[in-house]
Scaffold this motif. Sequence first.
Motif, PDB file in Angstrom:
ATOM      1  N   TYR A   1       0.898  -1.017   0.331  1.00  0.00           N
ATOM      2  CA  TYR A   1       0.286  -0.334  -0.325  1.00  0.00           C
ATOM      3  C   TYR A   1       0.632   1.155   0.158  1.00  0.00           C
ATOM      4  N   GLN A   2       1.948   1.435   0.878  1.00  0.00           N
ATOM      5  CA  GLN A   2       2.927   2.318   1.271  1.00  0.00           C
ATOM      6  C   GLN A   2       3.708   2.787  -0.638  1.00  0.00           C
ATOM      7  N   HIS A   3       3.998   2.140  -1.109  1.00  0.00           N
ATOM      8  CA  HIS A   3       4.582   1.573  -2.257  1.00  0.00           C
ATOM      9  C   HIS A   3       3.657   2.339  -3.725  1.00  0.00           C
ATOM     10  N   ILE A   4       2.734   2.644  -3.774  1.00  0.00           N
ATOM     11  CA  ILE A   4       1.386   2.828  -4.152  1.00  0.00           C
ATOM     12  C   ILE A   4       0.813   4.040  -3.591  1.00  0.00           C
ATOM     13  N   LEU A   5       0.501   4.550  -2.261  1.00  0.00           N
ATOM     14  CA  LEU A   5       0.198   5.492  -2.128  1.00  0.00           C
ATOM     15  C   LEU A   5       1.408   6.470  -2.476  1.00  0.00           C
ATOM     16  N   ASN A   6       2.567   6.922  -2.823  1.00  0.00           N
ATOM     17  CA  ASN A   6       4.107   7.400  -2.801  1.00  0.00           C
ATOM     18  C   ASN A   6       3.922   7.477  -4.169  1.00  0.00           C
ATOM     19  N   ASP A   7       3.068   6.291  -5.005  1.00  0.00           N
ATOM     20  CA  ASP A   7       3.466   6.793  -6.342  1.00  0.00           C
ATOM     21  C   ASP A   7       1.684   7.733  -7.024  1.00  0.00           C
ATOM     22  N   LEU A   8       1.118   7.751  -6.275  1.00  0.00           N
ATOM     23  CA  LEU A   8       0.036   8.570  -6.437  1.00  0.00           C
ATOM     24  C   LEU A   8       0.766   9.674  -6.567  1.00  0.00           C
ATOM     25  N   PHE A   9       1.156  10.344  -4.790  1.00  0.00           N
ATOM     26  CA  PHE A   9       2.103  11.610  -4.504  1.00  0.00           C
ATOM     27  C   PHE A   9       3.021  11.813  -6.362  1.00  0.00           C
ATOM     28  N   ALA A  10       3.817  10.720  -6.617  1.00  0.00           N
ATOM     29  CA  ALA A  10       4.324  11.161  -7.292  1.00  0.00           C
ATOM     30  C   ALA A  10       4.137  11.575  -8.946  1.00  0.00           C
ATOM     31  N   PHE A  11       3.001  10.805  -9.070  1.00  0.00           N
ATOM     32  CA  PHE A  11       2.093  11.603  -9.872  1.00  0.00           C
ATOM     33  C   PHE A  11       1.703  12.779  -9.877  1.00  0.00           C
ATOM     34  N   ILE A  12       0.927  12.862  -8.632  1.00  0.00           N
ATOM     35  CA  ILE A  12       0.299  14.627  -8.602  1.00  0.00           C
ATOM     36  C   ILE A  12       1.432  15.771  -8.607  1.00  0.00           C
ATOM     37  N   GLY A  13       2.715  15.163  -8.153  1.00  0.00           N
ATOM     38  CA  GLY A  13       4.289  15.859  -8.309  1.00  0.00           C
ATOM     39  C   GLY A  13       4.122  15.982  -9.247  1.00  0.00           C
ATOM     40  N   THR A  14       4.506  15.275 -10.757  1.00  0.00           N
ATOM     41  CA  THR A  14       5.379  15.137 -11.695  1.00  0.00           C
ATOM     42  C   THR A  14       3.634  16.106 -12.866  1.00  0.00           C
ATOM     43  N   ALA A  15       2.566  16.076 -12.254  1.00  0.00           N
ATOM     44  CA  ALA A  15       1.583  16.767 -13.262  1.00  0.00           C
ATOM     45  C   ALA A  15       1.680  18.579 -12.968  1.00  0.00           C
TER      46      ALA A  15
END
Length: 353
Positions: free
Chosen positions: A183-197
């Motif tokens: 879950y932590q892996h995927i949650l951090n990836d969500l944050f990463a995509f927000i930052g990338t956008a």
Amino acid sequence: MRQQPAAEQGGHGRHDHGRHDHAGPDHGQHGHAGHSHGVSASADRRWLSLALALICAFIVVETAIAVLAGSLALLSDAAHMLTDAVSIVLALVAMRLSARPARGGYTFGLKRAEILSAHANGLTLVLAALWLGYEAVRRLLDPPEVTGWMVVTTALVGIVVNLLATWCLSRANRSSLNVEGAYQHILNDLFAFIGTAVAGLVVVVTGYARADAIATLLVVALMLKAGYGLLRESGRIFLEAAPVGLDPDAVGDDLAAADAVTEVHDLHIWTITSGEPALSAHVLVEPGGDCHRVRRNLHRLLADRYGLTHTTLQIDHAGHLPSGAHALTTVGAGPKHCDSPHGPVHHDGPHPH
């Protein structure tokens, strides 16, 4: 010749040596504090498998676009999503292994496989963060050209995919450190995509190419935090530390203060796997005390006050030595009951820990 009862052997009145009590008829459901979550293992596997399918499909698309757009932020997201996929695969394998019954030399079964998976997930997060941090710093010094609109579009799609995957994982049993790692892996990836956008939007509007690397560094910080948390928690379990929130000294003092108890030593509290704390202790009862009643009372105290039901208590009468033990006398103290007790010795009343 009649065999002497266990309570009379050796003349020291030992009772229930090594008795493993699970408090109540519902042992098939474990009943351990925090272990029952209302989500079956098969349901966990279904949710994790659905998240895995979503992630794998998007990795292929994102990697191709990251190369075409020349975006490190997108490439870092794809790499992070690859670790997401690996973390879910590890979680699924660990679930299968931990469900196997105990046999042979593995007296707890393979329950710790889940903790191994969580530890591996934490390690991959840290290693991926270090690599991405290095690349981000390099691109800060020498920023390449980034196609902003491709970054923004892909990142927005990635946010949707990760929201779905995060929702899938949130439906599984997150009291398991294994599931929490994925879950932590995927949650951090969500944050990463927000930052990338956001970074892609900055590139489109201002042409500031370094925004891509800055967004990556922010994600690196989140990855390091999550990875360290998983390594710390899994490390505590591997090192047999007491569960967070349980003070062994307080537990020992409560046991020693119980009626007819004179001493508690060799007290150990550890976690077998997520949500399964366990306790063992050697308890001395005053001469003439009812060992069976004391044991029942202590098991009830541990279950009601601390949620500890996977407990093993060795009960002996004070003043008698267990078979094979030798009294040791120290200056200013009486004979010790065991040659080398582990940890502090608890008595009713003030005493050092």
